[in-house]
Design a protein around this motif. Sequence first.
Motif, PDB file in Angstrom:
ATOM      1  N   GLY A   1     -62.020 -16.146 -22.942  1.00 50.15           N
ATOM      2  CA  GLY A   1     -61.810 -17.076 -21.846  1.00 50.15           C
ATOM      3  C   GLY A   1     -61.365 -18.452 -22.282  1.00 50.15           C
ATOM      4  N   THR A   2     -61.867 -18.913 -23.426  1.00 51.34           N
ATOM      5  CA  THR A   2     -61.512 -20.249 -23.908  1.00 51.34           C
ATOM      6  C   THR A   2     -60.408 -20.213 -24.959  1.00 51.34           C
ATOM      7  OG1 THR A   2     -63.209 -20.177 -25.641  1.00 51.34           O
ATOM      8  CG2 THR A   2     -63.867 -21.030 -23.485  1.00 51.34           C
TER       9      THR A   2
ATOM     10  N   VAL B   1     -60.793 -19.734 -28.184  1.00 50.71           N
ATOM     11  CA  VAL B   1     -61.238 -20.411 -29.398  1.00 50.71           C
ATOM     12  C   VAL B   1     -61.821 -19.377 -30.349  1.00 50.71           C
ATOM     13  CG1 VAL B   1     -62.818 -22.139 -30.351  1.00 50.71           C
ATOM     14  CG2 VAL B   1     -61.730 -22.534 -28.135  1.00 50.71           C
TER      15      VAL B   1
ATOM     16  N   ARG C   1     -68.311 -13.405 -25.568  1.00 48.90           N
ATOM     17  CA  ARG C   1     -67.770 -13.616 -26.912  1.00 48.90           C
ATOM     18  C   ARG C   1     -67.667 -12.287 -27.652  1.00 48.90           C
ATOM     19  NH1 ARG C   1     -70.895 -18.943 -26.905  1.00 48.90           N
ATOM     20  NH2 ARG C   1     -72.791 -17.700 -27.222  1.00 48.90           N
TER      21      ARG C   1
ATOM     22  N   HIS D   1     -63.867 -16.248 -28.141  1.00 43.82           N
ATOM     23  CA  HIS D   1     -64.124 -16.141 -26.707  1.00 43.82           C
ATOM     24  C   HIS D   1     -62.790 -16.003 -25.983  1.00 43.82           C
ATOM     25  CE1 HIS D   1     -65.471 -16.691 -22.659  1.00 43.82           C
ATOM     26  NE2 HIS D   1     -66.738 -16.798 -23.054  1.00 43.82           N
TER      27      HIS D   1
ATOM     28  N   ASP E   1     -71.645 -23.410 -29.456  1.00 40.26           N
ATOM     29  CA  ASP E   1     -70.513 -23.310 -28.538  1.00 40.26           C
ATOM     30  C   ASP E   1     -69.739 -22.057 -28.911  1.00 40.26           C
ATOM     31  OD1 ASP E   1     -68.521 -23.922 -30.576  1.00 40.26           O
ATOM     32  OD2 ASP E   1     -69.022 -26.021 -30.331  1.00 40.26           O
ATOM     33  N   ASP E   2     -68.602 -21.846 -28.264  1.00 42.11           N
ATOM     34  CA  ASP E   2     -67.895 -20.578 -28.439  1.00 42.11           C
ATOM     35  C   ASP E   2     -67.368 -20.356 -29.844  1.00 42.11           C
ATOM     36  OD1 ASP E   2     -68.344 -19.744 -25.865  1.00 42.11           O
ATOM     37  OD2 ASP E   2     -66.511 -20.614 -25.066  1.00 42.11           O
TER      38      ASP E   2
ATOM     39  N   SER F   1     -54.045 -17.944 -28.355  1.00 44.25           N
ATOM     40  CA  SER F   1     -53.603 -17.545 -27.024  1.00 44.25           C
ATOM     41  C   SER F   1     -53.039 -16.139 -27.095  1.00 44.25           C
ATOM     42  CB  SER F   1     -52.534 -18.512 -26.490  1.00 44.25           C
ATOM     43  OG  SER F   1     -51.430 -18.572 -27.361  1.00 44.25           O
TER      44      SER F   1
ATOM     45  N   MET G   1     -57.640 -22.754 -31.665  1.00 44.59           N
ATOM     46  CA  MET G   1     -57.257 -22.182 -30.389  1.00 44.59           C
ATOM     47  C   MET G   1     -56.312 -21.017 -30.613  1.00 44.59           C
ATOM     48  SD  MET G   1     -58.786 -23.931 -28.017  1.00 44.59           S
ATOM     49  CE  MET G   1     -57.858 -23.472 -26.546  1.00 44.59           C
TER      50      MET G   1
ATOM     51  N   THR H   1     -72.329 -13.289 -22.741  1.00 42.25           N
ATOM     52  CA  THR H   1     -71.463 -14.445 -22.984  1.00 42.25           C
ATOM     53  C   THR H   1     -69.974 -14.129 -22.945  1.00 42.25           C
ATOM     54  OG1 THR H   1     -71.323 -14.182 -25.395  1.00 42.25           O
ATOM     55  CG2 THR H   1     -73.247 -15.365 -24.521  1.00 42.25           C
TER      56      THR H   1
END
Length: 400
Positions: free
Chosen positions: A89-90, A92, A73, A87, A152-153, A39, A37, A71
């Motif tokens: 938005g997530t 990750v 990404r 990504h 997935d992302d 941020s 993750m 997407t």
Amino acid sequence: MQKLILSASILPALALASCNAAATGDSAPTASTTGEMVSGEMVELQGTSPFAAESFAELDRPWALDFEPGTGRVFITEKGGTLKVMHPGTGVIGTVTGEIPSVVDERQGGLGDIVFGPNYADDGHVYLSWAQDAGGGMTVAAVGRGVMSCSDDAACTLSDFSEIWRQSRPAERKGHYSHRIVFSPDGQHMYVASGDRQEQDPAQNLDNNLGTIVRLNLDGTPAAGNPLAGQGSPRDQYWSWGHRNILGMAFAPDGELWEVEHGPAGGDELNRVMRGANYGWPTRSYGENYNGDPIPDHSADDGFAQPAIWWTPVIAPGGMIIYDGSMFADWRGQALIANLRTTSISRVTLNASANSANEASRYEFPERLRDIAQAPDGAIWVIEDGEGGRLMRLTPGSSD
């Protein structure tokens, strides 16, 4: 119309050549693992800036970035041969697995450009460029195509990857690969920048494809309608020649192709790319050789295509986009160039009909910028050069 940029207020008096600039940056790389993750962290920019800057990751010598259609990404190449995916938005970030090409990570060589193909929604094709081992200590710039799939992302795999183009002869020096990739607005053709490999003379020798922009079909074969199409390989690839080291290339909304390239000691230039045009390197340049030997400037009657704008002292351009989004609506149709030497973004207005351009503004950043991209929402993303280079998102901040 050419324009000489010499403003002391925005340009330091630099004596070193642009492509010899040492990387700056005081942070060590932090390798991201699949599923980590990240941020955003706000970045303080220097001087008066129109941007609010947010950093999402630190990378190991990032070179290029592109957004996956549909997407959100963003994929980033790292010079050592790793391909990252993140990504926004997530939050990750992961490492792409699968058939990543083996690269020669030496001097300017390594993993280069990444561009999603014009038919990506149907065929999943993504294109990569890299410095490839040619044996005997020699290398070539190469381009390959594969299929990207993501579960997935943070979990993406590249498969069915194969080489589709390479420079026609290897070189011993490990620089000036260029290997930028763009697609025509109609999605029918691929343009690849092929640098002079620090050898100069090949850019005027049509028996090799060094110092050229080549125009190809999407499978890497020479495209019909090229200016020297009837003259055999590799001449049937050429769109233009007489180039030095192109590190930015983009189509404008009016369909015109532009490129920005490093000059020698001075003379970085922005060119409107025209079919069958010769841009003069190394016969003409607004710079001079590293040893101080002069190179004749362009003249109206020299028979070469003229740059729309040039810079002395140099900016050492990296990647370039021509903005067409809504977040910075007043900049539509203008070039944004990520600069290495001046650690900045240059905003340049373009006039194709007059073959002229004007640097409207320059925005300072803390570190050297290697590449720049426009996100689907119109935000501008940049990557810093070198170890620990940050991936940053730029949105409107204070007014310009």
